[in-house]
Motif scaffolding. Structure first.
Motif, short mmCIF file in Angstrom:
data_model
loop_
_atom_site.label_atom_id
_atom_site.label_comp_id
_atom_site.label_asym_id
_atom_site.label_seq_id
_atom_site.Cartn_x
_atom_site.Cartn_y
_atom_site.Cartn_z
N GLY A 16 0.76 -1.28 0.04
CA GLY A 16 0.09 0.06 0.07
C GLY A 16 0.84 1.26 0.05
O GLY A 16 0.42 2.13 -0.67
N ALA A 17 1.94 1.40 0.91
CA ALA A 17 2.97 2.53 0.81
C ALA A 17 3.45 2.71 -0.60
O ALA A 17 3.53 3.82 -1.20
CB ALA A 17 3.84 2.16 1.85
N MET A 18 3.77 1.51 -1.27
CA MET A 18 4.27 1.58 -2.48
C MET A 18 3.43 2.35 -3.72
O MET A 18 3.83 3.08 -4.47
CB MET A 18 4.75 0.34 -3.13
N TYR A 19 2.21 2.05 -3.44
CA TYR A 19 1.21 2.33 -4.33
C TYR A 19 0.84 3.96 -4.07
O TYR A 19 0.67 4.84 -5.10
CB TYR A 19 -0.28 1.44 -3.96
N THR A 20 0.88 4.12 -2.75
CA THR A 20 0.72 5.71 -2.53
C THR A 20 1.64 6.50 -3.09
O THR A 20 1.64 7.54 -3.57
CB THR A 20 0.33 5.75 -1.18
N VAL A 21 2.84 6.03 -2.96
CA VAL A 21 3.81 6.82 -3.35
C VAL A 21 4.06 6.80 -4.93
O VAL A 21 4.31 7.71 -5.83
CB VAL A 21 5.50 6.41 -2.93
N LEU A 22 3.71 5.84 -5.73
CA LEU A 22 3.44 5.68 -7.05
C LEU A 22 2.44 6.81 -7.63
O LEU A 22 2.89 7.49 -8.50
CB LEU A 22 3.18 4.36 -7.49
N ILE A 23 1.44 6.60 -6.87
CA ILE A 23 0.19 7.52 -7.36
C ILE A 23 0.59 9.03 -7.09
O ILE A 23 0.60 10.03 -7.99
CB ILE A 23 -1.10 7.18 -6.63
N ALA A 24 1.47 9.30 -5.91
CA ALA A 24 1.80 10.59 -5.58
C ALA A 24 2.76 11.23 -6.56
O ALA A 24 2.60 12.22 -7.14
CB ALA A 24 2.36 10.89 -4.29
N ALA A 25 3.68 10.19 -7.12
CA ALA A 25 4.47 10.81 -8.04
C ALA A 25 3.86 10.84 -9.44
O ALA A 25 4.25 11.99 -10.00
CB ALA A 25 5.65 9.56 -8.40
N ALA A 26 2.95 10.35 -9.83
CA ALA A 26 2.38 10.52 -10.97
C ALA A 26 1.75 11.79 -10.92
O ALA A 26 1.34 12.49 -11.99
CB ALA A 26 1.22 9.29 -11.40
N HIS A 27 1.00 12.13 -9.92
CA HIS A 27 0.35 13.56 -9.62
C HIS A 27 1.28 14.52 -9.75
O HIS A 27 0.74 15.86 -9.89
CB HIS A 27 -0.48 13.29 -8.35
N THR A 28 2.35 14.56 -9.24
CA THR A 28 3.37 15.68 -8.86
C THR A 28 4.25 15.87 -9.84
O THR A 28 5.04 16.65 -10.23
CB THR A 28 3.94 15.52 -7.60
N GLN A 29 4.73 14.81 -10.68
CA GLN A 29 5.98 14.99 -11.67
C GLN A 29 5.28 15.84 -12.89
O GLN A 29 4.23 15.97 -13.13
CB GLN A 29 6.00 13.42 -12.19
N SER A 30 6.56 16.41 -13.42
CA SER A 30 6.40 17.35 -14.57
C SER A 30 7.05 16.65 -15.78
O SER A 30 7.62 15.39 -15.36
CB SER A 30 6.77 18.54 -14.30
#
Length: 70
Positions: A16-30
Motif C-alpha cells: 500500500g505504501a508503494m502504491y501511494t508513493v507511485l500515485i503521488a509521483a504520477a500526480h506531482t511529476q512534470s
C-alpha cells in the motif's frame, strides 16, 4: 475492509505504501520528473521514508530514478 491503497497495491503486487508513493509521483511529476524532497513534502512524509519506498519501486521497474539536475 482493507484500505484502498493496500487493496490497489495488492492488485499490482506491491504494498500500500508503494502504491501511494507511485500515485503521488504520477500526480506531482512534470516533464522533468519530481524530486524526492518535493514528493515527500507533497505527501507530508519524511524524505528518508520516501527514498526507501522509491527505491523499492525502482527495483520493481515501476519508477525510474535519475540525479536531480539542480
Amino acid at each position: 475492509l482493507p484500505r484502498f491503497p493496500e487493496a490497489f497495491g495488492r492488485h499490482l503486487g506491491i504494498s500500500g505504501a508503494m502504491y501511494t508513493v507511485l500515485i503521488a509521483a504520477a500526480h506531482t511529476q512534470s516533464t522533468e520528473g519530481v524530486s524526492i524532497r518535493a514528493l515527500a513534502d507533497y505527501m507530508h512524509l519524511p524524505a528518508p521514508h520516501v527514498t526507501t519506498t522509491v527505491g523499492k519501486l525502482v527495483d520493481e521497474g515501476l519508477l525510474a530514478k535519475r540525479p536531480n539536475p539542480r
